[in-house]
Design an enzyme around this catalytic site. Structure first.
Site, short mmCIF file in Angstrom:
data_model
loop_
_atom_site.label_atom_id
_atom_site.label_comp_id
_atom_site.label_asym_id
_atom_site.label_seq_id
_atom_site.Cartn_x
_atom_site.Cartn_y
_atom_site.Cartn_z
N THR A 121 3.26 9.44 6.14
CA THR A 121 3.41 10.75 5.50
C THR A 121 3.24 11.82 6.57
OG1 THR A 121 2.48 9.79 3.50
CG2 THR A 121 2.55 12.21 3.62
N GLU A 149 6.64 6.42 1.96
CA GLU A 149 6.21 5.28 1.15
C GLU A 149 5.48 5.77 -0.10
OE1 GLU A 149 6.82 1.89 1.43
OE2 GLU A 149 5.94 2.16 -0.54
N PHE A 150 5.78 5.12 -1.23
CA PHE A 150 5.16 5.56 -2.49
C PHE A 150 4.25 4.49 -3.11
CE2 PHE A 150 8.93 8.17 -1.96
CZ PHE A 150 8.42 9.44 -2.19
N GLU A 153 -2.36 2.01 -3.46
CA GLU A 153 -3.35 0.99 -3.16
C GLU A 153 -3.88 0.42 -4.47
OE1 GLU A 153 -6.35 2.14 -0.30
OE2 GLU A 153 -4.82 3.07 0.93
N CYS A 261 -4.99 9.35 0.72
CA CYS A 261 -3.74 10.14 0.62
C CYS A 261 -3.90 11.48 -0.08
CB CYS A 261 -2.67 9.31 -0.06
SG CYS A 261 -2.13 7.91 0.94
N LYS A 322 -10.71 3.67 -5.74
CA LYS A 322 -10.10 3.23 -6.99
C LYS A 322 -10.25 1.72 -7.08
CE LYS A 322 -5.53 3.13 -7.14
NZ LYS A 322 -4.08 3.34 -6.88
N ARG A 329 -11.95 5.46 2.07
CA ARG A 329 -11.66 6.76 2.71
C ARG A 329 -11.65 7.87 1.66
NH1 ARG A 329 -6.45 4.98 6.27
NH2 ARG A 329 -6.08 3.69 4.44
P1 NAD Z 1 -4.03 2.70 8.06
O1 NAD Z 1 -5.01 3.56 8.74
O2 NAD Z 1 -4.49 1.67 7.09
O3 NAD Z 1 -3.15 1.93 9.15
C1 NAD Z 1 -2.63 2.53 10.28
C2 NAD Z 1 -2.57 1.47 11.39
O4 NAD Z 1 -1.80 1.98 12.47
C3 NAD Z 1 -3.94 1.11 11.95
O5 NAD Z 1 -4.12 -0.30 11.89
C4 NAD Z 1 -3.86 1.61 13.41
O6 NAD Z 1 -4.60 0.79 14.31
C5 NAD Z 1 -2.38 1.52 13.68
N1 NAD Z 1 -1.91 2.36 14.78
C6 NAD Z 1 -2.31 3.60 15.13
N2 NAD Z 1 -1.58 4.05 16.18
C7 NAD Z 1 -0.71 3.07 16.50
C8 NAD Z 1 0.30 2.94 17.48
N3 NAD Z 1 0.59 3.92 18.33
N4 NAD Z 1 0.99 1.78 17.55
C9 NAD Z 1 0.71 0.77 16.70
N5 NAD Z 1 -0.23 0.85 15.73
C10 NAD Z 1 -0.92 1.98 15.63
O7 NAD Z 1 -2.99 3.68 7.35
P2 NAD Z 1 -2.26 3.47 5.95
O8 NAD Z 1 -3.19 3.71 4.84
O9 NAD Z 1 -1.45 2.23 6.00
O10 NAD Z 1 -1.28 4.74 5.99
C11 NAD Z 1 -0.22 4.82 6.91
C12 NAD Z 1 0.63 6.02 6.56
O11 NAD Z 1 1.25 5.83 5.30
C13 NAD Z 1 -0.13 7.34 6.44
O12 NAD Z 1 0.67 8.38 6.88
C14 NAD Z 1 -0.38 7.47 4.95
O13 NAD Z 1 -0.55 8.81 4.56
C15 NAD Z 1 0.89 6.88 4.40
N6 NAD Z 1 0.76 6.28 3.07
C16 NAD Z 1 -0.33 5.55 2.78
C17 NAD Z 1 -0.45 4.96 1.52
C18 NAD Z 1 -1.67 4.17 1.16
O14 NAD Z 1 -1.83 3.91 -0.03
N7 NAD Z 1 -2.53 3.80 2.08
C19 NAD Z 1 0.59 5.12 0.59
C20 NAD Z 1 1.71 5.85 0.96
C21 NAD Z 1 1.79 6.42 2.20
#
Ligand code: NAD
Length: 477
Positions: A121, A149-150, A153, A261, A322, A329
């Site tokens: 995001t 991505e929608f 969790e 998020c 949740k 977080r």
């Molecule tokens: P997360 O923190 O769980 O995972 C991110 C991963 O990226 C970590 O393991 C980190 O080590 C890795 N990383 C960081 N820099 C890197 C690099 N340069 N190269 C390779 N790996 C690297 O994050 P998440 O919860 O999966 O969220 C990811 C994105 O998706 C965010 O922007 C979030 O807002 C969005 N998003 C999250 C959700 C959710 O439910 N978690 C849903 C929709 C969108």
């Protein structure tokens, strides 16, 4: 097709395993070496229903691999998905350092025509900057697409496998066609891919999250009004949700939204508005209302004990933001627990999945228990923070016997106030009238005669799944 997923977190692992499951060869790249080493040993670092099985199936079929080496992951990939974190920062703008770093790695290591789809995001315009940055460092043809991505969790795997839609922001026919191919297996009944320009796709994600957060804040304000006016928000909520124009989802009153998020995305939308001289007043109000909701809940607990929580033992059911996830977080439970700790309460917590994360977060400041009944022994009150299914129909008799005082503050409105009064609990819900129970000769809030230690221990020994140490122990993940 070979796909590289950059970032093996909640989004990256679920998407990686999900695309591998349709026959693609997926390599997940992460800079976190420990995480990759664990994944290679078969340890899935996050809890998400169905994820372990999905990963295992695709590992066995040799369609899913992991690496921390970009030179191994990126060459040969025809699609690169960026799924790195974009955490909030103090000024509301997300910290995009992981995105820029991922961009540099991609630019350096792609070796042919590549569609780069940003699932993270990111604020509007990030795609434009990333596009320029990568173009300056590679000679390979590429298309930079926004593909927010929608998934949610707690139900991430099923959300990913059955998406409501795939938003694709691009003006490249080649990129559009490639992503159509990628998403087709998930949209066999009807095409739900929405193709738009990149900026609109980026903004769609923030608009969705801010809107959903606003619904929660709105119903929480209605809940507050219910308390003042003697109405029951559960009835009001049902009356509202029954209108098909409104619907029931994201209309549950409680202690407010949290997670990785909503809070950061609402603030990012506010920051984008401020930078564009277009105030996002509704999002600002939703953010403030969310903060107020947590503080009101904390004050209510403190007020019940005459403002003095020192020496009071309070049990928390639920730490994760949740149910169905171990993600803590920005979990409301952390804000509440920290505020209670600041007022010298003793905090004991139980969570079905987030015990390990909670242990690392609190260190020695709060004790983490492994049994939902044992954590209640001799506590002055129970505070329900997460609506895990096992909390919905607990053994109230066992609870009442274990607790020093049968007082429940329910931040998720799980129980019926009348039934709780009959069961002898002093029950504080959100936006619901408090019933005067059979318990309280002196009305709700009357001190209850403490159980003897022996009686409590006896009842705990009868607890199914008790570990013989009162359920408390070292948490291993
Ligand atoms: P997360 O923190 O769980 O995972 C991110 C991963 O990226 C970590 O393991 C980190 O080590 C890795 N990383 C960081 N820099 C890197 C690099 N340069 N190269 C390779 N790996 C690297 O994050 P998440 O919860 O999966 O969220 C990811 C994105 O998706 C965010 O922007 C979030 O807002 C969005 N998003 C999250 C959700 C959710 O439910 N978690 C849903 C929709 C969108």
């Amino acid at each position: 097709m070979r796909i590289c997923v950059v970032g093996a977190g909640y989004v990256g692992l679920v998407s990686g395993a999900g695309f591998a499951n349709t026959g693609h060869h997926v390599v997940c790249l992460d800079v976190d070496r420990e995480r990759i080493a664990g994944l290679k040993r078969g340890q899935v670092p996050i809890y998400e229903p169905g994820l372990e099985e999905l990963i295992e199936r695709n590992l066995r079929a040799q369609r899913l691999t992991y690496t921390d080496d970009p030179a191994e992951a990126l060459p040969g990939a025809r699609v690169v998905l960026v799924a790195v974190g974009t955490p909030g920062s103090t000024d509301g703008n997300p910290d995009l350092s992981q995105v820029w770093h991922a961009g540099r790695l991609i630019a350096r290591h792609i070796d042919g025509p590549t569609v780069i789809a940003v699932k993270s995001t990111v604020p509007v315009g990030t795609g434009d900057r990333l596009d320029q940055m990568i173009a300056a460092e590679t000679t390979c043809p590429f298309a930079l697409v926004s593909n927010p991505e929608f998934l949610k969790e707690g139900s991430a795997v099923s959300d990913f496998l059955k998406p409501t839609r795939a938003v694709v922001g691009t003006d490249s026919a080649w990129a559009e066609q490639t992503l159509r191919e990628l998403y087709r297996p998930f949209m066999r009944t009807n095409d739900r891919m929405l193709v738009m320009d990149r900026r609109s796709a980026e903004l769609t994600k923030y608009a969705c999250n801010a809107y959903l957060a606003t619904r929660i804040s709105f119903v929480n304000e209605v809940a507050c009004l219910c308390e003042r006016l003697g109405a029951d928000v559960e009835l009001v909520r049902q009356g509202m949700g029954s209108d098909p124009r409104i619907g029931h989802q994201f209309l549950f009153p409680g202690i407010g939204y949290g997670g990785s998020c909503f809070p950061k995305d609402v603030r990012a939308l506010i920051a984008m508005g401020a930078a564009s001289d277009c105030p996002m007043g509704i999002a600002e109000a939703a953010d403030r209302a969310n903060d107020r909701q947590r503080r009101r809940f904390i004050e209510r607990i403190a007020h019940r004990f005459d403002g003095d929580l020192s020496g009071r033992a309070l049990a928390l059911w639920g730490i994760s933001f949740k149910p169905g996830t171990d993600d803590i977080r920005e979990a409301p439970a952390l804000t509440v627990a920290n505020a209670l700790l600041d007022r010298d309460a003793e905090i004991r917590a139980f969570d079905p999945a987030a015990a390990g994360c909670a242990q690392s977060y609190f260190g020695g400041r709060a004790s983490i228990w492994l049994d939902m009944y044992a954590v209640l022994q001799d506590v002055d009150a129970l505070v329900v923070m997460t609506e895990w299914p096992e909390f919905r129909n607990p053994d109230f008799e066992l609870m009442r016997q274990a607790m020093r005082q049968p007082i429940i503050f329910d931040g998720r409105n799980l129980y019926d106030p009348k039934a709780m009064a009959r069961l002898g609990f002093e029950y504080h819900a959100v936006g619901r009238p408090m019933e005067i129970g059979s318990l309280a000769e002196g009305g709700p809030g009357a001190e209850v005669t403490p159980l003897t230690q022996d009686a409590a221990r006896l009842s705990l020994e009868a607890t199914p799944g008790g570990d013989g140490q009162g359920g408390r122990g070292t948490v291993e993940r």
